[in-house]
Design a protein around this motif. Sequence first.
Motif, PDB file in Angstrom:
ATOM      1  N   ALA A  70      13.146   4.855   0.381  1.00  0.00           N
ATOM      2  CA  ALA A  70      13.527   5.575   1.598  1.00  0.00           C
ATOM      3  C   ALA A  70      12.297   6.059   2.363  1.00  0.00           C
ATOM      4  O   ALA A  70      12.213   5.910   3.587  1.00  0.00           O
ATOM      5  CB  ALA A  70      14.434   6.755   1.238  1.00  0.00           C
ATOM      6  N   ARG A  71      11.330   6.624   1.634  1.00  0.00           N
ATOM      7  CA  ARG A  71      10.147   7.167   2.300  1.00  0.00           C
ATOM      8  C   ARG A  71       9.275   6.069   2.900  1.00  0.00           C
ATOM      9  O   ARG A  71       8.671   6.238   3.954  1.00  0.00           O
ATOM     10  CB  ARG A  71       9.321   8.029   1.329  1.00  0.00           C
ATOM     11  N   CYS A  72       9.178   4.934   2.195  1.00  0.00           N
ATOM     12  CA  CYS A  72       8.388   3.811   2.731  1.00  0.00           C
ATOM     13  C   CYS A  72       9.025   3.305   4.022  1.00  0.00           C
ATOM     14  O   CYS A  72       8.329   3.016   5.000  1.00  0.00           O
ATOM     15  CB  CYS A  72       8.269   2.687   1.707  1.00  0.00           C
ATOM     16  N   GLN A  73      10.370   3.212   4.037  1.00  0.00           N
ATOM     17  CA  GLN A  73      11.071   2.810   5.253  1.00  0.00           C
ATOM     18  C   GLN A  73      10.773   3.794   6.372  1.00  0.00           C
ATOM     19  O   GLN A  73      10.476   3.401   7.499  1.00  0.00           O
ATOM     20  CB  GLN A  73      12.595   2.774   5.016  1.00  0.00           C
ATOM     21  N   TRP A  74      10.835   5.081   6.024  1.00  0.00           N
ATOM     22  CA  TRP A  74      10.579   6.110   7.024  1.00  0.00           C
ATOM     23  C   TRP A  74       9.192   5.940   7.629  1.00  0.00           C
ATOM     24  O   TRP A  74       9.004   5.983   8.841  1.00  0.00           O
ATOM     25  CB  TRP A  74      10.710   7.502   6.376  1.00  0.00           C
ATOM     26  N   ALA A  75       8.199   5.719   6.740  1.00  0.00           N
ATOM     27  CA  ALA A  75       6.817   5.605   7.220  1.00  0.00           C
ATOM     28  C   ALA A  75       6.667   4.387   8.136  1.00  0.00           C
ATOM     29  O   ALA A  75       6.004   4.462   9.177  1.00  0.00           O
ATOM     30  CB  ALA A  75       5.852   5.504   6.041  1.00  0.00           C
TER      31      ALA A  75
ATOM     32  N   ARG B 260      13.955   7.119  -3.764  1.00  0.00           N
ATOM     33  CA  ARG B 260      13.241   7.953  -2.818  1.00  0.00           C
ATOM     34  C   ARG B 260      12.005   7.223  -2.285  1.00  0.00           C
ATOM     35  O   ARG B 260      11.669   7.323  -1.106  1.00  0.00           O
ATOM     36  CB  ARG B 260      12.819   9.245  -3.514  1.00  0.00           C
ATOM     37  N   SER B 261      11.359   6.466  -3.174  1.00  0.00           N
ATOM     38  CA  SER B 261      10.193   5.699  -2.761  1.00  0.00           C
ATOM     39  C   SER B 261      10.577   4.718  -1.653  1.00  0.00           C
ATOM     40  O   SER B 261       9.902   4.634  -0.620  1.00  0.00           O
ATOM     41  CB  SER B 261       9.630   4.944  -3.961  1.00  0.00           C
TER      42      SER B 261
ATOM     43  N   ASN C 172       0.828  -1.196   0.000  1.00  0.00           N
ATOM     44  CA  ASN C 172       0.000   0.000   0.000  1.00  0.00           C
ATOM     45  C   ASN C 172       0.868   1.253   0.000  1.00  0.00           C
ATOM     46  O   ASN C 172       0.579   2.220  -0.712  1.00  0.00           O
ATOM     47  CB  ASN C 172      -0.927   0.003   1.219  1.00  0.00           C
ATOM     48  N   LEU C 173       1.937   1.214   0.802  1.00  0.00           N
ATOM     49  CA  LEU C 173       2.838   2.366   0.850  1.00  0.00           C
ATOM     50  C   LEU C 173       3.513   2.569  -0.514  1.00  0.00           C
ATOM     51  O   LEU C 173       3.597   3.690  -1.009  1.00  0.00           O
ATOM     52  CB  LEU C 173       3.893   2.163   1.941  1.00  0.00           C
ATOM     53  N   GLU C 174       3.960   1.460  -1.125  1.00  0.00           N
ATOM     54  CA  GLU C 174       4.635   1.574  -2.424  1.00  0.00           C
ATOM     55  C   GLU C 174       3.705   2.157  -3.480  1.00  0.00           C
ATOM     56  O   GLU C 174       4.105   2.998  -4.290  1.00  0.00           O
ATOM     57  CB  GLU C 174       5.120   0.188  -2.883  1.00  0.00           C
ATOM     58  N   LEU C 175       2.438   1.700  -3.445  1.00  0.00           N
ATOM     59  CA  LEU C 175       1.459   2.231  -4.393  1.00  0.00           C
ATOM     60  C   LEU C 175       1.326   3.740  -4.235  1.00  0.00           C
ATOM     61  O   LEU C 175       1.393   4.503  -5.197  1.00  0.00           O
ATOM     62  CB  LEU C 175       0.094   1.570  -4.166  1.00  0.00           C
ATOM     63  N   GLN C 176       1.184   4.157  -2.977  1.00  0.00           N
ATOM     64  CA  GLN C 176       0.979   5.575  -2.719  1.00  0.00           C
ATOM     65  C   GLN C 176       2.199   6.398  -3.152  1.00  0.00           C
ATOM     66  O   GLN C 176       2.052   7.473  -3.731  1.00  0.00           O
ATOM     67  CB  GLN C 176       0.712   5.773  -1.223  1.00  0.00           C
ATOM     68  N   ALA C 177       3.389   5.841  -2.899  1.00  0.00           N
ATOM     69  CA  ALA C 177       4.608   6.534  -3.329  1.00  0.00           C
ATOM     70  C   ALA C 177       4.593   6.705  -4.840  1.00  0.00           C
ATOM     71  O   ALA C 177       4.930   7.766  -5.364  1.00  0.00           O
ATOM     72  CB  ALA C 177       5.840   5.748  -2.888  1.00  0.00           C
ATOM     73  N   GLY C 178       4.169   5.656  -5.557  1.00  0.00           N
ATOM     74  CA  GLY C 178       4.081   5.732  -7.015  1.00  0.00           C
ATOM     75  C   GLY C 178       3.073   6.770  -7.467  1.00  0.00           C
ATOM     76  O   GLY C 178       3.314   7.527  -8.407  1.00  0.00           O
ATOM     77  N   LEU C 179       1.929   6.827  -6.778  1.00  0.00           N
ATOM     78  CA  LEU C 179       0.894   7.791  -7.164  1.00  0.00           C
ATOM     79  C   LEU C 179       1.394   9.219  -7.000  1.00  0.00           C
ATOM     80  O   LEU C 179       0.985  10.114  -7.729  1.00  0.00           O
ATOM     81  CB  LEU C 179      -0.370   7.590  -6.313  1.00  0.00           C
ATOM     82  N   TYR C 180       2.277   9.420  -6.028  1.00  0.00           N
ATOM     83  CA  TYR C 180       2.832  10.756  -5.840  1.00  0.00           C
ATOM     84  C   TYR C 180       4.091  10.957  -6.664  1.00  0.00           C
ATOM     85  O   TYR C 180       4.803  11.954  -6.505  1.00  0.00           O
ATOM     86  CB  TYR C 180       3.085  11.028  -4.356  1.00  0.00           C
ATOM     87  N   GLY C 181       4.381   9.980  -7.529  1.00  0.00           N
ATOM     88  CA  GLY C 181       5.479  10.144  -8.484  1.00  0.00           C
ATOM     89  C   GLY C 181       6.866  10.051  -7.864  1.00  0.00           C
ATOM     90  O   GLY C 181       7.815  10.592  -8.409  1.00  0.00           O
ATOM     91  N   LEU C 182       6.970   9.354  -6.734  1.00  0.00           N
ATOM     92  CA  LEU C 182       8.297   9.203  -6.137  1.00  0.00           C
ATOM     93  C   LEU C 182       9.050   8.092  -6.865  1.00  0.00           C
ATOM     94  O   LEU C 182       8.496   7.025  -7.125  1.00  0.00           O
ATOM     95  CB  LEU C 182       8.185   8.841  -4.653  1.00  0.00           C
TER      96      LEU C 182
END
Lengths: 321, 368
Positions: free
Chosen positions: A123-128, A120-121, A106-116
């Motif tokens: 890194a941000r998923c790990q952060w979340a 970076r995708s 779900n996190l990866e999908l959302q990162a993709g939708l925001y064009g990460l």
Amino acid sequence: MRAEANAGSGAAAISARGISRRFGQFLAVDDVDIAVARGEVFGLLGANGAGKTTTMRMLCGTLAPDGGSIAVGGVDMVRHARRARARIGYVAQRWALYGDLTVRENLELQAGLYGLGGQRSRARCQWALDFLGLRAVAGANGDGLPLGFQRRLALGCALLHEPDVLFLDEPTSGMDPLARQQLWDLIYELAESGIGILVTTHYMDEALFCDRLALMHAGRVVAGGEPEALLAEPLDTPIVELRGARCDACREAFTGLGFVREIVPGAGLLRIRLRAGSDARAAIETLRATAAACGALPQSLQEVPPTLEDVFVARLEQAVA
Amino acid sequence: MKLQRVRAIAVKETRHLLRDPGSLAMMLLMPVMLLFIFGYAIRLDVLEAPVGVFQEAPDAASSELAAHLDASRAFRVVARYDSRRALGEALQTGQIWAGFVIPHDFARELAGGSARIQLLLDGVDANTARLLRNYARAMITEYALRQGAAEPPLVIEERVWFNETRESRYAILPGVIALVMAVMGALMTSLTIAREMEFGNLVMLRTTPLSRAEFLCGKLAPYVVIGLLDVLVAAWLTTALFDVPLRGSLLALVGVSTLFLLVVLLQGALISMLAGNQMLASQMSMVSTFLPSFLLSGFVFAVQNMPRALEYLSYAVPARYYVTLCKAIFLKGVGPLLLWTEMAALCAVLVVLAVATFRRASRLGLLP
């Protein structure tokens, strides 16, 4: 205070002026102004149908206003919708993610939708996962998670692209007190990092957690400001509180009194709202005599400071009148 | 249009598919199943039809004729009757599809140069009756020639092109591929957007920078892959198992199939949005693809023989063009360029559907 600390860093998080929305004959939102600074937690309150959901939908760009202007992070929401949407994070009240995907997916999908992109995708998923304590359930499917985890996942999804503004629609509804407290701690932490946060709620105790509030009724903002300021304003409908035994008998006896507007019973107490303009001191004497007449001796009978709910009830009555 | 967002949606959609082995199996096995059912069930030629014989005089000549009929691929003599009445009853109960009555003076008349026999046909199935009559005629003529009858003055030298042995499955199976793809394509995508509407996922998608074009492309991409997989499996079964020749190029078939797939996938997506829930969407897609593709595509029933109104209606059925193209590629070995009218028609349908789907998608609340 947080608001002041971060107010300097660029444009306001949300700046909406004179927004309105009509559904057929029904005017759902009527000329509403909302301004949220960066680092501020702003509470939008109101009963169902008061217009807070419609307002929220307009602010996050999923409903076009009939009139007025909306900017988030300085970007016009109506004219530059794509850029504006890249600056907001939205957490729906109901589960709106995918139950058959895992937390990580779900996190990866959302990162993709925001064009990460890839790096970076990741890194941000790990952060979340770390920030929201979801690491242990990263491989679990969304629909098997307890409500608190689902809300935190939704929050994580909304934060991946480091938005300027976060919209939380009834974020704590249905949660147990501990989970609620944890979520509010997160909200404060996020606000401190400079995000402007707009929360809708109908828990009055949560309203006190907000830096500023707006109470909506029938499509308009009827009260607004910092909760401390709202509480400090003198009310023209004084509140008298009675504590002691035989509350039920007293309640019946008081009901006939001309200056009593409303009696709200509690555990071992009565909260008596007086009519506008009543003299509290004289009223207390009459109440004491009435109580004595039916054999009750109150432990205490005195004027008390209003709660936020009292303030809102008073404001709503003014608005209706 | 940002590739990252399209990919995110496509990956998510693929994950849904992999999480749901039931649906995935249906998408991959249903075409095979339909191909088997139609490939074996629809037979327009008659093999070893059960027939009966009544010899009024059981002499050598009439017995030889009966044996000649029995030896053919078309007929199998299942019973010999001793009265017209018994033969008639057998026709009535369906034990036999046709009956031959060989008169008592057959041998004498044959020797004299003008014999006649009677053929009784079960006309309830008119098509079969017509086939049996034609077979019987051909065989009797052949028998007569063998008995030393003179050649008639005018003879047709016939050759059937593209399907020399007149196997009906040659004509049917390429059409079955079209039917299967029409039904599967629309069914697969009809569920996918309705699902997002039903489960409330759009509430979240609406607040992201995702545009409707990105959403649609990402949603359809995995199904293009599955659809092409289905086409390849169906083509392989058709040639390997049913011995239908693929005379054109596989590349042409894949190209034409991709075009048709896009048409039916868009049709499914449009239905999905119109229906708004999965149950209704799947029913609408079945009815709107299966019936027209079965009846109005020329898959079995020649469109030219239909009433004018139905013939015009068939122009709106995309499967009609795909059926023609499939048959041409399989049997005639011609490329799609030779059949440019059908290609152009498919492209036109694709454009119309794409515009309609795109416009309808504006109601999803995503970015334009």
